[in-house]
Design an enzyme around this catalytic site. Sequence first.
Site, PDB file in Angstrom:
ATOM      1  N   ASP A  56       0.814  -1.229   0.000  1.00  0.00           N
ATOM      2  CA  ASP A  56       0.000   0.000   0.000  1.00  0.00           C
ATOM      3  C   ASP A  56       0.847   1.278   0.000  1.00  0.00           C
ATOM      4  OD1 ASP A  56       0.697  -0.338   2.705  1.00  0.00           O
ATOM      5  OD2 ASP A  56      -1.330   0.052   3.471  1.00  0.00           O
ATOM      6  N   ASP A 198      -5.490  -0.064   5.841  1.00  0.00           N
ATOM      7  CA  ASP A 198      -6.260  -0.374   7.048  1.00  0.00           C
ATOM      8  C   ASP A 198      -7.402   0.617   7.241  1.00  0.00           C
ATOM      9  OD1 ASP A 198      -4.191  -2.127   7.220  1.00  0.00           O
ATOM     10  OD2 ASP A 198      -3.186  -1.128   8.880  1.00  0.00           O
TER      11      ASP A 198
HETATM   12  C1  GLA Z   1       0.287  -2.330   8.468  1.00  0.00           C
HETATM   13  C2  GLA Z   1       0.105  -0.944   7.846  1.00  0.00           C
HETATM   14  C3  GLA Z   1      -0.589  -1.058   6.487  1.00  0.00           C
HETATM   15  C4  GLA Z   1       0.154  -2.026   5.592  1.00  0.00           C
HETATM   16  C5  GLA Z   1       0.404  -3.351   6.312  1.00  0.00           C
HETATM   17  C6  GLA Z   1       1.267  -4.293   5.527  1.00  0.00           C
HETATM   18  O1  GLA Z   1      -0.948  -2.885   8.755  1.00  0.00           O
HETATM   19  O2  GLA Z   1      -0.671  -0.134   8.686  1.00  0.00           O
HETATM   20  O3  GLA Z   1      -0.704   0.205   5.900  1.00  0.00           O
HETATM   21  O4  GLA Z   1       1.351  -1.437   5.158  1.00  0.00           O
HETATM   22  O5  GLA Z   1       1.006  -3.167   7.572  1.00  0.00           O
HETATM   23  O6  GLA Z   1       0.660  -4.684   4.354  1.00  0.00           O
END
Ligand code: GLA
Length: 444
Positions: A56, A198
Amino acid sequence: MIDLSSRLETIYGPGAEVQSARYRSALDVFRERYGPGLVHTFRAPGRVNLIGEHTDYNHGYVLPVALDRDVLLLARPRSDGQVHLANMESGDFPQRQFAVSDTIPSAPAGDWSNYARGPAQELTRLLGTPVAGFDGLVSAAPPFGVPRGAGVSSSSALTVAMAVAFAHFAGWQWDGAEMARLCSDAEWYVGTRGGIMDQFIALLAQRGHALFLDCRPDRNGDFRTRPIPLPAGYRLLVMDSGVRHANTRNEFNQRVAACRAGVALLRREVPGITHLRDVENLDWATLESHLPEDASVASLRAAGVELGDLPNVPEDAPLRVRACCRHVWTENHRVLAAVDALDRGEIPRVGELLDDAHTSAREEYRISTPELDVLTNAARQVDGVAGARLTGAGWGGCVISLVPDGQVDEFMGYVSRTYMAQTGREATIFPCQAGPGAGLVVSV
Ligand code: GLA
């Protein structure tokens, strides 16, 4: 009088009556603490990610699914610009208080009020006027709350619940992209340089669906999303390893640094690129020869590579630039292939992609643990299972697997026994019910 039960059923589906007692007892505690009167209850869910890890923040693709485990925030607006926070788990989260402004001093690292300070500050900046404070009570204890430190985004759920409440009291009608960005900025306030996956899934999830999200904003700052139905005939099972990594933020930011280093170095070959996403359609074998296997912040800086603002990345932190970038490049292709396979109903193919994604996460990005590997290996032993992989940032937390409906009991038994036998630990295994996104549940 709003019928809480039917409202809860639209969120949690059949079996929602068990939630009623949770909501009602939180309401009782709220009124006991803050006095009688109208209370607004907001919620925001945790998530797992089907595939697309650490893509992301590289403007790549992800495919998260919201859990029906969530953070509840009960709130009542105040008129003095103060935010008062309490938590049903008062031992772990003592009460807090702060004043709203466009520059809110952060509490010491790890203080839970930072997850409210961030959104309050960011929304105040966005709206150009201080948002209203509130009296708040958080209810996120097990078994209904988002498991903490398990890689299923409990902190984003808390941030999003706070942001939704501030927005509601400010009368701001949010749309998905702007709110997700605001919540993501609010988490940068806390110090993690994560992406927007997220926050997006916590806001825009639909029941029974994963959310395909292209993390590259278009010219207007919008993002391409598509709800993807979860495959019929399978349950998405979540296996919590019980392993919690203490120092994730530093490790996380080191991976971000490796990706940024990759972009800076590749820009010398492919002018104008800003994220690894930009080289997605170029030949990786040619590109990777321009990236070092190993580097440090100091050695990169000496070579004229600037990495930008990255808290907690020591000068000598080992950055595996080539392997990390390779993971991101291949993972993006896997996400697109998985969406295609889901569209066609080719679930065994989805399973292969999940397995490959785990291998890449373990070998290239190095975010797995022995416990997560035991869980993935055990899951794959059960007949008909379509793939198993770690989900979330890594370094502990959870594994997911697509399990045929008829195999769920056998799967749970086998994986639990194997995990206990090989690690001496208990795995918590639960089905992901793919709940809806955040919002106001009820005002009573
Ligand atoms: C955490 C971060 C997300 C993403 C994941 C890995 O959850 O908050 O933004 O980068 O790790 O995919």
